[in-house]
Design a protein around this motif. Structure first.
Motif, PDB file in Angstrom:
ATOM      1  N   PRO B  63       0.851  -1.189   0.000  1.00  0.00           N
ATOM      2  CA  PRO B  63       0.000   0.000   0.000  1.00  0.00           C
ATOM      3  C   PRO B  63       0.890   1.244   0.000  1.00  0.00           C
ATOM      4  CG  PRO B  63      -0.669  -1.521   1.739  1.00  0.00           C
ATOM      5  CD  PRO B  63       0.621  -2.033   1.207  1.00  0.00           C
ATOM      6  N   VAL B  64       0.479   2.289  -0.708  1.00  0.00           N
ATOM      7  CA  VAL B  64       1.336   3.479  -0.776  1.00  0.00           C
ATOM      8  C   VAL B  64       0.995   4.436   0.363  1.00  0.00           C
ATOM      9  CG1 VAL B  64       1.595   3.301  -3.281  1.00  0.00           C
ATOM     10  CG2 VAL B  64      -0.208   4.746  -2.333  1.00  0.00           C
ATOM     11  N   ASP B  65       1.898   5.353   0.603  1.00  0.00           N
ATOM     12  CA  ASP B  65       1.729   6.382   1.628  1.00  0.00           C
ATOM     13  C   ASP B  65       0.448   7.179   1.333  1.00  0.00           C
ATOM     14  OD1 ASP B  65       2.012   8.475   3.335  1.00  0.00           O
ATOM     15  OD2 ASP B  65       4.144   8.825   2.904  1.00  0.00           O
ATOM     16  N   THR B  66      -0.392   7.359   2.327  1.00  0.00           N
ATOM     17  CA  THR B  66      -1.657   8.073   2.074  1.00  0.00           C
ATOM     18  C   THR B  66      -1.411   9.522   1.652  1.00  0.00           C
ATOM     19  OG1 THR B  66      -1.803   8.516   4.433  1.00  0.00           O
ATOM     20  CG2 THR B  66      -3.119   6.674   3.593  1.00  0.00           C
ATOM     21  N   ALA B  67      -0.235  10.051   2.005  1.00  0.00           N
ATOM     22  CA  ALA B  67       0.094  11.434   1.603  1.00  0.00           C
ATOM     23  C   ALA B  67       0.126  11.542   0.071  1.00  0.00           C
ATOM     24  CB  ALA B  67       1.441  11.838   2.190  1.00  0.00           C
ATOM     25  N   TRP B  68       0.515  10.438  -0.580  1.00  0.00           N
ATOM     26  CA  TRP B  68       0.556  10.444  -2.051  1.00  0.00           C
ATOM     27  C   TRP B  68      -0.850  10.623  -2.613  1.00  0.00           C
ATOM     28  CZ3 TRP B  68       4.335   6.013  -3.931  1.00  0.00           C
ATOM     29  CH2 TRP B  68       5.619   6.269  -3.397  1.00  0.00           C
ATOM     30  N   LEU B  69      -1.801   9.937  -1.991  1.00  0.00           N
ATOM     31  CA  LEU B  69      -3.178  10.010  -2.480  1.00  0.00           C
ATOM     32  C   LEU B  69      -3.778  11.374  -2.149  1.00  0.00           C
ATOM     33  CD1 LEU B  69      -4.334   6.415  -1.482  1.00  0.00           C
ATOM     34  CD2 LEU B  69      -3.270   7.189  -3.603  1.00  0.00           C
ATOM     35  N   ASP B  70      -3.385  11.922  -0.969  1.00  0.00           N
ATOM     36  CA  ASP B  70      -3.868  13.259  -0.586  1.00  0.00           C
ATOM     37  C   ASP B  70      -3.406  14.304  -1.597  1.00  0.00           C
ATOM     38  OD1 ASP B  70      -4.977  12.077   1.573  1.00  0.00           O
ATOM     39  OD2 ASP B  70      -3.427  12.684   3.002  1.00  0.00           O
ATOM     40  N   LYS B  71      -2.158  14.130  -2.046  1.00  0.00           N
ATOM     41  CA  LYS B  71      -1.598  15.079  -3.007  1.00  0.00           C
ATOM     42  C   LYS B  71      -2.417  15.055  -4.317  1.00  0.00           C
ATOM     43  CE  LYS B  71       1.675  17.642  -5.047  1.00  0.00           C
ATOM     44  NZ  LYS B  71       1.988  19.009  -4.688  1.00  0.00           N
TER      45      LYS B  71
END
Lengths: 240, 816
Positions: B63-71
């Protein structure tokens, strides 16, 4: 009377595949304002070439020409065109009307090329003078040969924008029957007289030449004779 | 104002109609083709994006860092998520190994799903996956699990109600995660199921779509942060085969557009040349009336400028209208709803109008301005100015720059140049041969036709070149298209293997082989497969390699065999004998790794290391749909490692139930159903073929119109000649026959030249642009002259028909 057109020792040569060819050989002449000159000679004698040079359509190989007080042989093409636009009118044997333009539009053309206003009104006046006020919107193909030449004459007179006016006519009756030819000549001389225009006329017809004040007979590019038909015999000074 | 007034008056006199219609034609054709290809290309791109179900995908094994999805959220991008893994599902005490794809409500961002709500219902299109608590499954799972729609299946600790039969998903892939029958579930059910544990092999796919600029910004930001377990997939990276097909299609369509430009400019050139000649007398008169060269130039440039603007505007409007109608008519054939019109084709149309006018109409006007006014007195209207170099340089240069700009390919531009140079040079030669031939001795109509050809020898050279260009364009298109489609079809042969069997236990190989033989299914060889990673080359760790190719960034399937597969070819080194050892490396990977024969390769397999020298380099055909391997070992090297086997075979649709029998008999085997994937690829190729057909039709119309424009340029002379012959007693039938002969001969000469030019163009194109094998086309040499004679014969005769149908007196009077 001051000269409006004079030529001095004109030579004109062209190069051909068979070597240089001399079209004009040492021609000199002088024409006063309002005077008329007939240039005659056999086919290939150089009449039309002389006419073109005198009108500034081309430059001679040698010699000088003054037109309306300006030495046109010292001018470039654009300057010569400006002189033509101001004081030269042409009538051609085959009329040379633009087929896409009506009679009125053909006569408007010189004024439009000079960028003048009121070209249409002026054109209508000249067409009325040649008796074609009822043919203003007709195209050349809808006019008879005589009518087309009258439009060409109207266009030639519409070409002048100042006092200095020289009309060059190249075999103006060459494409017309005798009757129409006579009418055209009458018209030409009438308008010429009315407006004190200087006339240079190239023709084969002796009768027509006789109506001009002076007569220049050419042969093989040279002047054969140059004489006044009105008794004024001071032409020997400038003849070849 | 004078130029406009003269333009209007001249137009009324009919003098400018030809050049204007040529310009309108040019801009219309190009705008229509540019619009059409732009929309079709974008539609195909859009369809190809459905292979990803998104515009961009981030693939990760964690799973990727949620910050990536927030961006991504911050940049306004649409998002979707897929979690994919292989698992067992259960129902009624039956177990089945399946490929689970858990999706969120964003999936799919591009494309759609097709499901059936009951077994006898027709499929319906849906834009979202199943809601939480539900699952959609492939229908063949129902008999295996003995369930019906509405029953539940067990996925780990959770029960999911089966509410739909999955017919089609846009991004069905070929990876290990896609093997086995599909179960589509909702990501919200995964935590409760407990099927994903630390260490589970799971693939996460994060889907993105949105504004181009935002996508660009996001992935520029993301790229430096990616680890080696993460990869960005876009159209070109994600589906190389589709990308390559699309790339070829783009090039082909642009080639068609380029040739349309060339055809159109020839028409403008012909019309402009004629216009210049017709106006020589007018300019001479204007000059004698006092117009200087600059004045004349200003008048004609003003006219040309106004004419170009009006014609271009009309062409743009017409082109846009035609393409809109064409797209509406063909909407059903578009892979996706036709995208809306873009402004860029209008720019192409405008540039074409300007290039045609400036390149081809300007030189005759410059020559016109140099008209000698003495011509009025000489009564000679031939243009004495022999300096045609400006036209010879300016026109072709403008076209080449335009084609280069359109195609973006210097190779394509040069190929066209080569064809054209050959054509123009050959035109003069063929024309000379034609007029000096003995055909006139055949009498009557032949003599008139040959006489007409002789009288217009110089102009006919131009006409042959013009007709030749049109025919060259058509022939090159037909043959390039045939070759292109052939190669595509060859990429996917009719009976290409459409099923892969993986995870075959060594003990099951014989039984399975017998089962397939019994069902008369011919399979490829059963290849053993061991997964391993290339870790060093001549003791240099591959981690230290610059620009590491994909082959060393992931685990490879390693295999061994005694027999070289039919689609494999040894390029360097030798194949095994009984005592050989080493590894045969696929040639492209070898080039990327800069390998030489004898280099020592070290592999890590299940924690153990194996070394082998490079024994050979091998080419292979990835499109053969057979199992193929980057690394093939000599028998004996890898036998000690636990292996599973792989094979592929072609199964006709009517025998599809065999898959169920296979899976039932060998539950551990995974089946990859390539037929479904092949169907999708074939769909795309069919769309590409249709695009080419459509462009061909437009090109053909453009070609015929240009031919007519060329013939019309000489109509005045023809009218006069025909009128004179008829006045002298010539019959109309004789004139008609002579017209057919004249244009038939001209057409066949142009066709012959076009065949030569097209062959040359095809050779260059096939080598440099389409990367096709070298082929000569004998049928082209027959077809060229024949099509030329028919096409030009009909077009020319029809265009000149008025010259034999009008009363001669009327013609002579009008032309006097």
């Amino acid at each position: 009377m001051s000269a409006i057109l004079s030529a001095e020792n004109l030579y004109h040569r062209v190069s051909t595949s068979e070597g240089p060819l001399t079209l004009l050989n040492n021609i000199s002449l002088q024409l006063a304002r309002g005077e008329s000159l007939a240039v005659t000679g056999a086919s290939g004698s150089g009449k039309s070439t002389l006419l073109g040079l005198l009108a500034g359509l081309d430059k001679p190989s040698e010699g000088k020409i003054w037109l309306a007080g300006e030495e046109i042989t010292a001018m470039d093409e654009e300057q010569r065109a400006a002189v033509r636009a101001r004081c030269v009118g042409f009538v051609f044997q085959t009329f040379h009307l633009l087929p896409g333009l009506t009679a009125r539009e053909n006569v408007m053309l010189p004024s439009e090329l000079r960028g003048e206003r009121g070209a249409a009104k002026r054109a209508e006046e000249f067409l009325a003078k040649v008796g074609l006020e009822h043919r203003l919107s007709h195209y050349p193909r809808q006019l008879s040969g005589g009518e087309q030449q009258r439009v060409a004459i109207a266009r030639a007179f519409a070409s002048f924008s100042g006092e200095d006016a020289i009309l060059f006519a190249d075999e103006p009756t060459g494409s017309l029957d005798a009757g129409n030819g006579a009418k055209i000549i009458d018209l030409l001389f009438k308008l010429n007289a009315e407006s004190s225009t200087t006339l240079v006329l190239v023709t084969h017809e002796q009768r027509l030449a006789e109506r001009c004040a002076t007569h220049l007979q050419m042969s093989a590019g040279a002047v054969e004779s140059y004489e006044s038909l009105t008794g004024d015999d001071n032409l020997s000074e400038v003849s070849a | 104002m004078l130029p406009l007034r003269l333009l209007f008056r001249d137009w009324r006199g009919g003098e400018l109609a030809l050049i204007a219609s040529a310009l309108v034609l040019a801009v219309t054709c190009v705008t229509a083709i540019a619009h059409f290809t732009d929309r079709l290309t974008r539609a195909m791109e859009q369809q190809s994006l459905t292979f990803l179900a998104a515009e961009r995908v981030l693939r990760s094994s964690q799973p990727v860092d949620t910050a990536w999805l927030d961006k991504a959220e911050e940049l306004g991008l649409q998002q979707g998520q897929i979690i994919q893994f292989a698992s067992m599902i259960s129902a009624n005490d039956q177990f089945q190994f399946v490929s689970v794809k858990a999706v969120d409500s964003g999936y799919p961002l591009v494309g759609h799903l097709e499901i059936r709500r009951s077994q006898d219902a027709s499929s319906e299109i849906v834009q979202q996956g199943p809601p939480p608590g539900e699952a959609w499954i492939e229908s063949r799972l129902m008999p295996l699990l003995e369930i019906n729609l509405g029953d539940s299946i067990g996925l780990g600790d959770t029960q999911l109600k089966v509410t739909g039969l999955l017919e089609r998903e846009p991004d069905r892939g070929t990876s290990l995660f896609d093997m086995g029958a599909r179960v589509l579930a909702n990501v919200h059910d995964l935590p409760a199921s407990g099927v994903i544990q630390p260490g589970s092999r799971v693939r996460y796919r994060y889907l993105f779509a949105g504004d181009d600029q935002a996508l660009k910004e996001y992935f520029s930001w993301l790229k430096p942060q990616l680890t080696e377990h993460q990869r960005i997939l876009d159209l070109r990276e994600g589906q190389p085969r589709v990308a390559s097909a699309l790339n070829r299609a783009e090039r082909f369509l642009f080639l068609a557009a380029s040739l349309a430009v060339l055809l159109a400019s020839v028409a403008v050139g012909l019309a402009a040349r004629r216009y210049g000649l017709r106006h020589t007398a007018y300019v001479a008169v204007m000059k004698s009336l006092g117009a200087g060269r600059n004045k004349v130039l200003a008048i004609y440039l003003g006219q040309l400028g106004a004419l170009t603007l009006i014609a271009t505007a009309l062409g743009l409007a017409l082109g846009s209208f035609i393409q809109a109608q064409a797209v509406n008519l063909m909407a059903g054939f578009f892979p996706v709803a036709p995208p809306t019109s873009h402004w860029s084709p209008l720019l192409v149309g405008l540039a074409t109008g300007l290039a045609c006018a400036l390149g081809f109409a300007l030189p005759p006007l410059f020559r016109l301005a140099r008209t000698d006014p003495m011509q009025t007195l000489r009564k000679d209207w031939s243009n004495p100015d022999k300096r045609e170099w400006l036209g010879l340089i300016l026109g072709p240069s403008a076209m080449l720059l335009l084609i280069w700009w359109l195609s973006g390919s210097l190779a394509m531009t040069l190929a066209l140049l080569a064809g054209m140079a050959l054509l123009v040079g050959g035109s003069a030669l063929v024309n000379q041969l034609l007029v000096r031939g003995k055909l006139a001795s055949l009498g009557g109509a032949w003599r008139i036709a040959l006489g007409s050809l002789q009288r217009r020898a110089a102009f006919n050279t131009l006409l042959i070149a013009a007709f030749g260009t049109g025919l060259l364009a058509m022939l090159a298109l037909v043959f390039a298209r045939t070759a292109l489609i052939d190669e595509w079809r060859m990429q996917l042969p009719e009976k290409a293997p459409n099923h892969f069997l993986l995870n075959i236990a060594p003990t099951d190989v014989n039984g399975m082989r017998q089962m397939l033989e019994k069902e008369q299914v011919s399979s490829t060889e059963f290849y053993p497969m061991v997964r391993g990673r290339l870790i060093a080359i001549n003791d240099t760790p591959t981690k230290e390699l610059k620009d590491r190719p994909n082959g060393v960034r992931r685990e490879l399937n390693l295999s061994w065999t005694e027999n070289l597969a039919p689609d494999n070819r040894i390029l360097e080194g030798g194949w095994w004998d009984k005592t050989s050892e080493g590894v045969s490396v696929e040639v492209e990977l070898a080039a990327q790794l800069n390998l030489a024969l004898g280099d020592q390769l070290r592999f890590s397999i299940g924690g153990l290391e194996v070394e082998a020298p490079v024994a050979s380099f091998r080419s292979l055909d990835w499109n053969s749909m057979r199992p193929n391997f980057y690394m093939l070992f000599a028998p004996g090297t890898l036998e000690g490692f636990p292996a599973t086997y792989i094979t592929s075979f072609y199964l006709p649709p009517e025998n599809k139930l065999l898959i169920n029998d296979l899976v039932r008999s060998y539950p551990s085997v995974s089946v990859i159903e390539l037929d479904k994937i092949i169907l999708r690829i074939r769909d795309t190729i069919d769309q590409v073929s249709f695009a080419i057909e459509s462009v061909m039709a437009l090109m053909l119309i453009a070609g015929v119109l240009v031919l007519i424009a060329g013939v019309r340029a000489s109509i005045a002379e023809r009218l006069q000649e025909a009128a004179i012959i008829r006045t002298l007693g010539g019959r109309r039938r004789l004139l008609l026959k002579s017209l057919v002969l004249e244009f038939g001969l001209l057409g066949s000469a142009a066709g012959l030249l076009a065949a030569i030019g097209a062959e040359a163009t095809l050779i260059v194109l096939s080598q440099r642009v389409f990367e096709l094998p070298l082929m000569l086309h004998p049928s082209l040499w027959l077809l060229g002259p024949l099509v030329g004679a028919i096409l030009v014969g009909i077009a020319g005769t029809l265009a000149c028909y008025s010259s034999v149908s009008q009363p001669p007196l009327k013609v002579l009077r009008e032309l006097a």
